[in-house]
Design a protein around this motif. Structure first.
Motif, PDB file in Angstrom:
ATOM      1  N   PRO A 162       0.812  -1.229   0.000  1.00 36.43           N
ATOM      2  CA  PRO A 162       0.000   0.000   0.000  1.00 36.43           C
ATOM      3  C   PRO A 162       0.838   1.268   0.000  1.00 36.43           C
ATOM      4  CG  PRO A 162      -0.912  -1.608   1.532  1.00 36.43           C
ATOM      5  CD  PRO A 162       0.414  -2.155   1.091  1.00 36.43           C
ATOM      6  N   ARG A 163       1.872   1.308   0.833  1.00 34.54           N
ATOM      7  CA  ARG A 163       2.716   2.509   0.871  1.00 34.54           C
ATOM      8  C   ARG A 163       3.572   2.629  -0.388  1.00 34.54           C
ATOM      9  NH1 ARG A 163       2.264   0.991   6.205  1.00 34.54           N
ATOM     10  NH2 ARG A 163       1.669   2.666   7.645  1.00 34.54           N
ATOM     11  N   HIS A 164       3.997   1.497  -0.928  1.00 33.86           N
ATOM     12  CA  HIS A 164       4.731   1.529  -2.200  1.00 33.86           C
ATOM     13  C   HIS A 164       3.856   2.135  -3.293  1.00 33.86           C
ATOM     14  CE1 HIS A 164       6.710   0.342  -5.888  1.00 33.86           C
ATOM     15  NE2 HIS A 164       5.635  -0.358  -6.223  1.00 33.86           N
ATOM     16  N   LYS A 165       2.610   1.714  -3.358  1.00 36.82           N
ATOM     17  CA  LYS A 165       1.690   2.234  -4.366  1.00 36.82           C
ATOM     18  C   LYS A 165       1.483   3.737  -4.197  1.00 36.82           C
ATOM     19  CE  LYS A 165      -3.114   1.817  -5.912  1.00 36.82           C
ATOM     20  NZ  LYS A 165      -4.417   1.162  -5.678  1.00 36.82           N
ATOM     21  N   TYR A 166       1.366   4.170  -2.952  1.00 32.87           N
ATOM     22  CA  TYR A 166       1.153   5.588  -2.672  1.00 32.87           C
ATOM     23  C   TYR A 166       2.306   6.436  -3.207  1.00 32.87           C
ATOM     24  CZ  TYR A 166       0.778   9.874   0.116  1.00 32.87           C
ATOM     25  OH  TYR A 166       0.699  11.184   0.521  1.00 32.87           O
ATOM     26  N   TRP A 167       3.538   6.038  -2.904  1.00 33.05           N
ATOM     27  CA  TRP A 167       4.697   6.826  -3.327  1.00 33.05           C
ATOM     28  C   TRP A 167       5.001   6.647  -4.806  1.00 33.05           C
ATOM     29  CZ3 TRP A 167       6.461  10.792  -0.801  1.00 33.05           C
ATOM     30  CH2 TRP A 167       6.234  10.875   0.571  1.00 33.05           C
ATOM     31  N   ALA A 168       4.694   5.485  -5.359  1.00 32.95           N
ATOM     32  CA  ALA A 168       4.893   5.271  -6.796  1.00 32.95           C
ATOM     33  C   ALA A 168       3.942   6.159  -7.604  1.00 32.95           C
ATOM     34  CB  ALA A 168       4.675   3.804  -7.151  1.00 32.95           C
ATOM     35  N   MET A 169       2.711   6.311  -7.129  1.00 34.33           N
ATOM     36  CA  MET A 169       1.760   7.187  -7.809  1.00 34.33           C
ATOM     37  C   MET A 169       2.220   8.635  -7.744  1.00 34.33           C
ATOM     38  SD  MET A 169      -1.784   5.414  -6.494  1.00 34.33           S
ATOM     39  CE  MET A 169      -2.859   6.661  -7.187  1.00 34.33           C
ATOM     40  N   ARG A 170       2.767   9.050  -6.619  1.00 34.25           N
ATOM     41  CA  ARG A 170       3.290  10.413  -6.510  1.00 34.25           C
ATOM     42  C   ARG A 170       4.503  10.597  -7.433  1.00 34.25           C
ATOM     43  NH1 ARG A 170       2.879  11.564  -1.332  1.00 34.25           N
ATOM     44  NH2 ARG A 170       1.491  13.341  -1.518  1.00 34.25           N
ATOM     45  N   LEU A 171       5.339   9.560  -7.526  1.00 34.19           N
ATOM     46  CA  LEU A 171       6.494   9.623  -8.427  1.00 34.19           C
ATOM     47  C   LEU A 171       6.039   9.810  -9.876  1.00 34.19           C
ATOM     48  CD1 LEU A 171       9.533   9.267  -9.094  1.00 34.19           C
ATOM     49  CD2 LEU A 171       9.117   6.797  -9.169  1.00 34.19           C
TER      50      LEU A 171
ATOM     51  N   GLU B  48      -8.121   9.770  -4.278  1.00 32.50           N
ATOM     52  CA  GLU B  48      -7.896   8.326  -4.354  1.00 32.50           C
ATOM     53  C   GLU B  48      -7.964   7.677  -2.983  1.00 32.50           C
ATOM     54  OE1 GLU B  48      -6.965   4.628  -6.210  1.00 32.50           O
ATOM     55  OE2 GLU B  48      -7.701   6.548  -6.981  1.00 32.50           O
ATOM     56  N   TYR B  49      -7.462   8.376  -1.971  1.00 29.10           N
ATOM     57  CA  TYR B  49      -7.439   7.814  -0.619  1.00 29.10           C
ATOM     58  C   TYR B  49      -8.546   8.373   0.273  1.00 29.10           C
ATOM     59  CZ  TYR B  49      -3.068   5.537  -1.731  1.00 29.10           C
ATOM     60  OH  TYR B  49      -2.104   4.721  -2.297  1.00 29.10           O
ATOM     61  N   GLY B  50      -9.492   9.089  -0.345  1.00 35.39           N
ATOM     62  CA  GLY B  50     -10.645   9.556   0.408  1.00 35.39           C
ATOM     63  C   GLY B  50     -10.337  10.635   1.411  1.00 35.39           C
ATOM     64  N   TRP B  51      -9.349  11.487   1.109  1.00 33.16           N
ATOM     65  CA  TRP B  51      -8.963  12.548   2.043  1.00 33.16           C
ATOM     66  C   TRP B  51      -9.583  13.894   1.687  1.00 33.16           C
ATOM     67  CZ3 TRP B  51      -3.222  10.819   1.393  1.00 33.16           C
ATOM     68  CH2 TRP B  51      -3.031   9.619   2.089  1.00 33.16           C
ATOM     69  N   ASP B  52     -10.498  13.898   0.711  1.00 29.23           N
ATOM     70  CA  ASP B  52     -11.145  15.145   0.321  1.00 29.23           C
ATOM     71  C   ASP B  52     -12.611  15.180   0.728  1.00 29.23           C
ATOM     72  OD1 ASP B  52     -12.044  13.210  -1.365  1.00 29.23           O
ATOM     73  OD2 ASP B  52     -11.745  14.333  -3.229  1.00 29.23           O
ATOM     74  N   GLY B  53     -13.006  14.300   1.663  1.00 27.63           N
ATOM     75  CA  GLY B  53     -14.377  14.287   2.161  1.00 27.63           C
ATOM     76  C   GLY B  53     -15.293  13.338   1.449  1.00 27.63           C
ATOM     77  N   ASP B  54     -14.766  12.584   0.454  1.00 31.80           N
ATOM     78  CA  ASP B  54     -15.579  11.620  -0.289  1.00 31.80           C
ATOM     79  C   ASP B  54     -15.547  10.284   0.459  1.00 31.80           C
ATOM     80  OD1 ASP B  54     -16.850   9.950  -2.033  1.00 31.80           O
ATOM     81  OD2 ASP B  54     -15.778  10.624  -3.819  1.00 31.80           O
ATOM     82  N   ASP B  55     -16.604   9.997   1.250  1.00 31.81           N
ATOM     83  CA  ASP B  55     -16.638   8.780   2.056  1.00 31.81           C
ATOM     84  C   ASP B  55     -16.677   7.524   1.194  1.00 31.81           C
ATOM     85  OD1 ASP B  55     -16.612  10.303   4.338  1.00 31.81           O
ATOM     86  OD2 ASP B  55     -18.798  10.366   4.515  1.00 31.81           O
ATOM     87  N   THR B  56     -17.353   7.612   0.046  1.00 28.47           N
ATOM     88  CA  THR B  56     -17.430   6.453  -0.844  1.00 28.47           C
ATOM     89  C   THR B  56     -16.055   6.070  -1.349  1.00 28.47           C
ATOM     90  OG1 THR B  56     -19.644   7.100  -1.554  1.00 28.47           O
ATOM     91  CG2 THR B  56     -18.452   5.534  -2.951  1.00 28.47           C
ATOM     92  N   GLN B  57     -15.303   7.082  -1.796  1.00 28.67           N
ATOM     93  CA  GLN B  57     -13.958   6.810  -2.287  1.00 28.67           C
ATOM     94  C   GLN B  57     -13.041   6.357  -1.165  1.00 28.67           C
ATOM     95  OE1 GLN B  57     -13.253   6.686  -5.398  1.00 28.67           O
ATOM     96  NE2 GLN B  57     -11.142   6.077  -5.049  1.00 28.67           N
ATOM     97  N   LYS B  58     -13.260   6.870   0.040  1.00 31.06           N
ATOM     98  CA  LYS B  58     -12.453   6.453   1.174  1.00 31.06           C
ATOM     99  C   LYS B  58     -12.656   4.975   1.462  1.00 31.06           C
ATOM    100  CE  LYS B  58     -11.346   7.675   5.945  1.00 31.06           C
ATOM    101  NZ  LYS B  58     -11.654   8.587   7.066  1.00 31.06           N
ATOM    102  N   ALA B  59     -13.905   4.520   1.364  1.00 30.22           N
ATOM    103  CA  ALA B  59     -14.201   3.100   1.588  1.00 30.22           C
ATOM    104  C   ALA B  59     -13.520   2.242   0.531  1.00 30.22           C
ATOM    105  CB  ALA B  59     -15.709   2.880   1.572  1.00 30.22           C
ATOM    106  N   LYS B  60     -13.548   2.706  -0.727  1.00 32.37           N
ATOM    107  CA  LYS B  60     -12.890   1.965  -1.795  1.00 32.37           C
ATOM    108  C   LYS B  60     -11.384   1.907  -1.571  1.00 32.37           C
ATOM    109  CE  LYS B  60     -16.278   3.031  -5.419  1.00 32.37           C
ATOM    110  NZ  LYS B  60     -16.486   3.701  -6.727  1.00 32.37           N
TER     111      LYS B  60
END
Length: 302
Positions: free
Chosen positions: A167-176, A249-261
């Motif tokens: 999960p953390r690899h995916k997070y930083w790879a997407m930022r890269l 993508e990680y549901g940090w903008d208030g979108d509860d549906t996306q946060k669940a996904k």
């Protein structure tokens, strides 16, 4: 591909559109032209143009002729591997983004990821060299900041992949991936600034060009300012759009549906990591027990 686009949310569609557009921009305005001019042969390139040549596209300035000359002279040590790394990256990186490939062909994903990491590292190191030897202080500053930020993302993505933290690899790879869009975005913003200047003039922001009155030095200064500002805009664009996408993508903008996904996807990745670790542990224990049985087995006498 059509089915994937249909089931995507609007944020993913926007990002896919930009990535496709930047792919076209990178090959149309940069990589394709470099290959056409045989960038691997600096002597041939230098024989085909003169640093004092003026370009009617950029107000009859000679700024970009001077910059191009530096690429094939004292900056060629950084320029050549930078272009090679860019060609590798822009042709292969998007394969890593398909979840179907990541799940079904994990060994391929891992080996391609290592190859792309090396290509990205090559671009970062040589980009830092190109930035430090740039002709303006603006390019030197923003290029150095971009290289440091991108290198940090690369190290994090590599570290978490090596430790099995998917999960953390995916997070930083997407930022890269997001930060690596800056070079193509620079071409995009250069075109936007150039076209908008010719249409609106941007009076008060850039000086006007008057045929027969504006000197070559003034035209060169204008072209240089546009070039510098395109770098500032491309970095801001890449960073802000990357953070906007990750927040959704990680549901940090208030979108509860996306946060669940996002939590479900993270759980899936965690399950894979844990199953891989468990399999490795079971294999290690099995090998130890097999070795102990072998050591305790009595030797056969002839």
């Amino acid at each position: 591909i059509i089915i994937i686009i249909i089931i995507m949310n609007n944020r993913d569609r926007i990002v896919i559109f930009w990535m496709a557009l930047l792919f076209v921009v990178s090959w149309s305005f940069s990589l394709g032209r470099l290959i056409n001019t045989k960038f691997w042969d600096p002597y041939y390139v230098l024989s085909s143009f003169n640093a004092t040549d003026t370009d009617p596209t950029f107000f009859g300035s000679s700024t970009f002729s001077e910059i191009n000359e530096t690429y094939y002279t004292y900056r060629y040590l950084y320029f050549f591997p930078h272009v090679v790394g860019a060609i590798i990256w822009w042709n292969l990186y998007f394969i890593q983004l398909f979840p179907q490939i990541r799940k079904r062909y994990r060994p391929f994903h891992r080996y391609l990821g290592r190859f792309l990491m090396v290509a990205a590292l090559s671009q970062i190191i040589t980009g830092f060299g190109l930035g430090c030897t740039a002709l303006t202080s603006t390019i030197k500053i923003v290029s150095s900041i971009l290289c440091i930020a991108t290198l940090y993302c690369l190290v994090k993505a590599w570290y978490f992949a090596a430790n099995g933290d998917i999960p953390r690899h995916k997070y930083w790879a997407m930022r890269l991936v997001g930060y690596m869009q800056t070079i193509a975005l620079q071409r995009f913003w250069m075109v936007v600034l150039l076209v908008s200047y010719q249409i609106f003039g941007w009076h008060g922001l850039y000086p006007p060009v008057v045929e027969g009155e504006t000197t070559l030095e003034e035209r060169n200064k204008l072209a240089s300012e546009l070039f510098d500002n395109s770098f500032i805009l491309c970095i801001l664009h890449a960073v802000l759009m990357t953070e906007w996408y990750l927040a959704g993508e990680y549901g940090w903008d208030g979108d509860d549906t996306q946060k669940a996904k996002a939590q479900a996807a993270s759980t899936s990745d965690d399950d894979y990591t844990q199953s891989t670790s468990a399999a490795a542990t079971i294999s290690t224990i099995g090998n130890k027990k097999s070795k102990q049985r072998s050591e305790n087995r009595p030797l056969l006498s002839g």
